[in-house]
Design a protein around this motif. Structure first.
Motif, PDB file in Angstrom:
ATOM      1  N   SER A 101       0.935  -1.182   0.104  1.00 32.91           N
ATOM      2  CA  SER A 101      -0.002  -0.445   0.048  1.00 32.91           C
ATOM      3  C   SER A 101       0.663   1.220  -0.388  1.00 32.91           C
ATOM      4  N   MET A 102       0.560   2.820  -0.673  1.00 30.79           N
ATOM      5  CA  MET A 102       1.058   3.738  -0.485  1.00 30.79           C
ATOM      6  C   MET A 102       0.230   4.514   0.187  1.00 30.79           C
ATOM      7  N   SER A 103       1.636   5.818   0.936  1.00 28.74           N
ATOM      8  CA  SER A 103       0.783   7.267   1.371  1.00 28.74           C
ATOM      9  C   SER A 103       1.752   8.128   0.709  1.00 28.74           C
ATOM     10  N   ILE A 104       1.217   9.382   1.007  1.00 25.16           N
ATOM     11  CA  ILE A 104       1.457  10.797   0.354  1.00 25.16           C
ATOM     12  C   ILE A 104       2.749  10.793   1.518  1.00 25.16           C
ATOM     13  N   ILE A 105       3.626  11.011   1.358  1.00 27.26           N
ATOM     14  CA  ILE A 105       4.210  12.220   2.889  1.00 27.26           C
ATOM     15  C   ILE A 105       4.931  13.345   2.853  1.00 27.26           C
ATOM     16  N   GLU A 106       4.982  14.133   1.508  1.00 26.96           N
ATOM     17  CA  GLU A 106       5.551  15.201   0.926  1.00 26.96           C
ATOM     18  C   GLU A 106       5.063  15.830  -0.560  1.00 26.96           C
ATOM     19  N   THR A 107       4.338  17.176   0.059  1.00 21.76           N
ATOM     20  CA  THR A 107       4.298  18.016  -0.854  1.00 21.76           C
ATOM     21  C   THR A 107       4.824  18.590  -1.524  1.00 21.76           C
ATOM     22  N   PHE A 162      -2.376   5.739   3.622  1.00 24.20           N
ATOM     23  CA  PHE A 162      -2.047   4.499   3.570  1.00 24.20           C
ATOM     24  C   PHE A 162      -3.403   4.048   2.589  1.00 24.20           C
ATOM     25  N   SER A 163      -3.070   3.764   1.051  1.00 21.45           N
ATOM     26  CA  SER A 163      -4.168   3.089   0.578  1.00 21.45           C
ATOM     27  C   SER A 163      -4.421   1.632   0.967  1.00 21.45           C
ATOM     28  N   LYS A 164      -5.379   1.304   0.972  1.00 25.53           N
ATOM     29  CA  LYS A 164      -6.384   0.312   0.966  1.00 25.53           C
ATOM     30  C   LYS A 164      -5.893  -1.522   0.866  1.00 25.53           C
ATOM     31  N   CYS A 165      -4.684  -2.118   1.783  1.00 27.12           N
ATOM     32  CA  CYS A 165      -4.351  -3.042   1.487  1.00 27.12           C
ATOM     33  C   CYS A 165      -5.476  -4.024   0.686  1.00 27.12           C
ATOM     34  N   GLY A 166      -4.562  -5.541   0.418  1.00 22.17           N
ATOM     35  CA  GLY A 166      -5.602  -5.686  -0.079  1.00 22.17           C
ATOM     36  C   GLY A 166      -5.807  -6.305  -1.649  1.00 22.17           C
ATOM     37  N   ALA A 167      -5.074  -4.439  -2.262  1.00 21.85           N
ATOM     38  CA  ALA A 167      -5.636  -4.629  -3.668  1.00 21.85           C
ATOM     39  C   ALA A 167      -3.962  -4.153  -4.321  1.00 21.85           C
ATOM     40  N   THR A 168      -4.561  -4.471  -5.520  1.00 26.80           N
ATOM     41  CA  THR A 168      -3.152  -4.250  -6.403  1.00 26.80           C
ATOM     42  C   THR A 168      -3.371  -2.988  -7.696  1.00 26.80           C
ATOM     43  N   ALA A 202       5.493   7.294  -0.431  1.00 30.14           N
ATOM     44  CA  ALA A 202       6.064   5.964   0.700  1.00 30.14           C
ATOM     45  C   ALA A 202       5.406   5.106   0.727  1.00 30.14           C
ATOM     46  N   TRP A 203       5.675   3.660   0.155  1.00 30.21           N
ATOM     47  CA  TRP A 203       5.366   2.317   0.431  1.00 30.21           C
ATOM     48  C   TRP A 203       5.225   1.709   1.175  1.00 30.21           C
ATOM     49  N   ARG A 204       4.663   0.886   1.826  1.00 28.02           N
ATOM     50  CA  ARG A 204       5.233  -0.199   2.653  1.00 28.02           C
ATOM     51  C   ARG A 204       4.796  -1.815   2.830  1.00 28.02           C
ATOM     52  N   ASN A 205       5.016  -3.205   3.416  1.00 29.31           N
ATOM     53  CA  ASN A 205       3.916  -3.497   3.618  1.00 29.31           C
ATOM     54  C   ASN A 205       2.795  -3.960   4.458  1.00 29.31           C
ATOM     55  N   GLU A 207       1.356  -6.477   5.255  1.00 29.95           N
ATOM     56  CA  GLU A 207       1.405  -8.228   6.278  1.00 29.95           C
ATOM     57  C   GLU A 207       2.313  -7.104   7.172  1.00 29.95           C
ATOM     58  N   SER A 208       3.608  -6.670   7.267  1.00 25.80           N
ATOM     59  CA  SER A 208       4.461  -5.752   8.390  1.00 25.80           C
ATOM     60  C   SER A 208       3.480  -5.122   8.667  1.00 25.80           C
ATOM     61  N   SER A 209       2.319  -4.576   8.161  1.00 25.10           N
ATOM     62  CA  SER A 209       1.527  -3.365   9.132  1.00 25.10           C
ATOM     63  C   SER A 209       0.734  -3.785   9.688  1.00 25.10           C
ATOM     64  N   SER A 210      -0.164  -4.891   9.510  1.00 22.30           N
ATOM     65  CA  SER A 210      -1.051  -4.929  10.053  1.00 22.30           C
ATOM     66  C   SER A 210      -0.593  -5.590  12.274  1.00 22.30           C
TER      67      SER A 210
END
Length: 210
Positions: A101-107, A162-168, A202-205, A207-210
């Motif tokens: 999943s991804m998130s905006i960290i700076e603009t 972050f965007s929702k997990c479980g999607a591609t 930023a990207w994250r795994n 599984e590691s965030s759950s």
């Protein structure tokens, strides 16, 4: 070796062919460089007419630059009221490996403003992922006259969304506007977006965030 992919925005109704961009960082199991794809880019708004906006994605898949060449506002003698505010909505449809999943960290938003006494210039940018508009991240900067200089709105996100997990796939929506108040003014005032609007991801795994 770093590279970028430049995709012109060709209007809200058109989807561009898929373009491959670089890999990602900051995840335990990074995919291959071809694993992230731009499935489509749509743009609509008075600040980004057809053929006058572009997106650049760096080789890491973490930096998006959105550039414009007709994004400006003006008030005062000879300027119609409609020129006092311009906006642009950009939607970037991304495909990426499962489990991320991804998130905006700076603009960053940069431009130039020339404002006369009594005028206020405003630049605003909001970010959401389609299907989850409740977590919009908004940045805003006000410029108070007299002002004649370049401006920069650089901000980091305090709480990452972050965007929702479980999607591609995920659609990143970038809503921006620039405006000058009051719209009717006896004095001349202008405000432009003179450089690319930069978005850091930023990207994250999952599984590691759950």
């Amino acid at each position: 070796m770093r590279f970028s992919t430049i995709v012109p925005f060709i209007g809200a109704a058109a989807a561009l062919p898929a373009s491959q961009v670089g890999g990602i960082v900051d995840v335990p199991t990074a995919p291959q460089p071809s694993a992230i794809k731009i499935l489509g880019v749509n743009a609509i708004g008075s600040g980004c007419p057809s053929g006058h906006a572009y997106v650049t994605v760096d080789a890491t898949g973490t930096i998006f630059d959105v550039a414009f060449d007709e994004y400006f506002v003006a008030v005062g003698p000879g300027s119609p009221v409609s020129d006092g505010r311009k906006n642009c909505r950009v939607s970037i449809n991304l495909q990426f490996p499962e489990g991320l999943s991804m998130s905006i960290i700076e603009t960053r938003f940069i431009g130039y403003a020339s404002l006369s006494q009594g005028q206020t210039g405003t630049v605003r940018a909001g970010y959401t992922f389609s299907g989850d508009n409740t977590q919009e991240v908004v940045f805003q900067k006000n410029l108070v006259a007299p002002y004649e200089d370049n401006y920069s709105m650089l901000a980091g996100v305090g709480a990452q969304s972050f965007s929702k997990c479980g999607a591609t796939t995920a659609v990143l929506n970038v809503n921006s506007e620039i405006r000058i108040n009051p719209i009717t003014s006896p004095r001349k005032g202008i405000m432009t977006v003179s450089g690319p609007q930069r978005i850091l991801i930023a990207w994250r795994n999952c599984e590691s965030s759950s």
